[in-house]
Design an enzyme around this catalytic site. Sequence first.
Site, PDB file in Angstrom:
ATOM      1  N   ASP A   1       0.865  -1.166   0.000  1.00 54.95           N
ATOM      2  CA  ASP A   1       0.000   0.000   0.000  1.00 54.95           C
ATOM      3  C   ASP A   1       0.913   1.230   0.000  1.00 54.95           C
ATOM      4  O   ASP A   1       2.115   1.124   0.276  1.00 54.95           O
ATOM      5  CB  ASP A   1      -0.898  -0.046   1.237  1.00 54.95           C
ATOM      6  CG  ASP A   1      -1.928   1.071   1.265  1.00 54.95           C
ATOM      7  OD1 ASP A   1      -2.142   1.723   0.220  1.00 54.95           O
ATOM      8  OD2 ASP A   1      -2.516   1.294   2.330  1.00 54.95           O
ATOM      9  N   PHE A   2       0.351   2.403  -0.292  1.00 55.08           N
ATOM     10  CA  PHE A   2       1.165   3.624  -0.286  1.00 55.08           C
ATOM     11  C   PHE A   2       1.014   4.397   1.017  1.00 55.08           C
ATOM     12  O   PHE A   2       1.921   4.430   1.843  1.00 55.08           O
ATOM     13  CB  PHE A   2       0.816   4.519  -1.476  1.00 55.08           C
ATOM     14  CG  PHE A   2       1.549   5.830  -1.458  1.00 55.08           C
ATOM     15  CD1 PHE A   2       2.907   5.876  -1.756  1.00 55.08           C
ATOM     16  CD2 PHE A   2       0.907   7.019  -1.121  1.00 55.08           C
ATOM     17  CE1 PHE A   2       3.602   7.084  -1.718  1.00 55.08           C
ATOM     18  CE2 PHE A   2       1.591   8.226  -1.089  1.00 55.08           C
ATOM     19  CZ  PHE A   2       2.944   8.253  -1.382  1.00 55.08           C
ATOM     20  N   ASP A   3      -0.151   5.021   1.223  1.00 57.71           N
ATOM     21  CA  ASP A   3      -0.357   5.852   2.407  1.00 57.71           C
ATOM     22  C   ASP A   3      -0.271   5.029   3.686  1.00 57.71           C
ATOM     23  O   ASP A   3      -0.949   4.006   3.829  1.00 57.71           O
ATOM     24  CB  ASP A   3      -1.726   6.533   2.333  1.00 57.71           C
ATOM     25  CG  ASP A   3      -1.786   7.581   1.239  1.00 57.71           C
ATOM     26  OD1 ASP A   3      -1.193   8.652   1.422  1.00 57.71           O
ATOM     27  OD2 ASP A   3      -2.425   7.309   0.205  1.00 57.71           O
TER      28      ASP A   3
ATOM     29  N   ASP B   1      -1.840  -1.060   5.981  1.00 51.41           N
ATOM     30  CA  ASP B   1      -2.117  -0.414   7.271  1.00 51.41           C
ATOM     31  C   ASP B   1      -3.594  -0.121   7.502  1.00 51.41           C
ATOM     32  O   ASP B   1      -3.960   0.371   8.565  1.00 51.41           O
ATOM     33  CB  ASP B   1      -1.354   0.917   7.363  1.00 51.41           C
ATOM     34  CG  ASP B   1      -1.999   1.999   6.501  1.00 51.41           C
ATOM     35  OD1 ASP B   1      -2.290   1.711   5.310  1.00 51.41           O
ATOM     36  OD2 ASP B   1      -2.224   3.103   7.002  1.00 51.41           O
TER      37      ASP B   1
END
Length: 268
Positions: A32-34, A206
């Site tokens: 994932d990024f954020d 997350d």
Amino acid sequence: MAETQRPNHPPSIADAWAVTAERAAETTFFFDFDGVLSPVTDDPDASQPVPAVPGVLERLAAAVHRVAIVSARPVSFLRSRFASLERVDLYGLYGLEVWHEGAVVTEPAALPWIPAMSDLAERARAELPPQILVEFKRLSVALHYRTAPQLSGEVERWGHEQAERHGLKIQGGRMVIELKPPVDQDKGMVITEGVRDAHCAWYFGDDMSDIKAFDALRAREAVDPGFFGVAVAVANPETGAEVSSAADLTLESPYAVAQFLTDGLTSF
């Protein structure tokens, strides 16, 4: 990993990296990024990957079969943050957009919803309190209440009303809800397809949408005991407990993710 060890799992992180190195040619890493590669920010447009991340992802991509970022962000945003990466695939908007080998492909079933999403963003800006950040992503609309958490109930009620009225899907997240077209696509489906021919895969997430990706790794293991999957959670004060409970191990921050990968690459 010992506390959540499954029958085909190595008993330690070092052993997990050793198994991964042995299967490098058949291994995929998903991120994932954020909240995983970048700290979460009040202004989504201000988010940047941790400085060490681009370099370590490029090194990882040279060592294993495939590296991919699977994000709620549009591909255009991800490309703006990882312009230097040549070997990393990008899945935007939960997989509705894909950047692979120099081209972006959009899920055809989602394209007719662009005007409706644009209209929805305009209504959100007009009808919701000004403290709510409305993020128009072409194929979805995210309503961020991070700077005004006391308005969460109002935002969620408005979002659910719009979803029911217009037949949209709704996705909750870290101080945000997102309205999406009624197209059958999510991170779990991306991972299910992405590990179909893999013998090893890691997923770092997350948020609540990442649990579906963890579940996809478990499902692959259930049908192929020889497959080795590792679900990694990144701690946070909002969804951290629930995501961590679904993972094999938890890292403390995006900075810890970068260091974890740097250390793991010494096994290759």
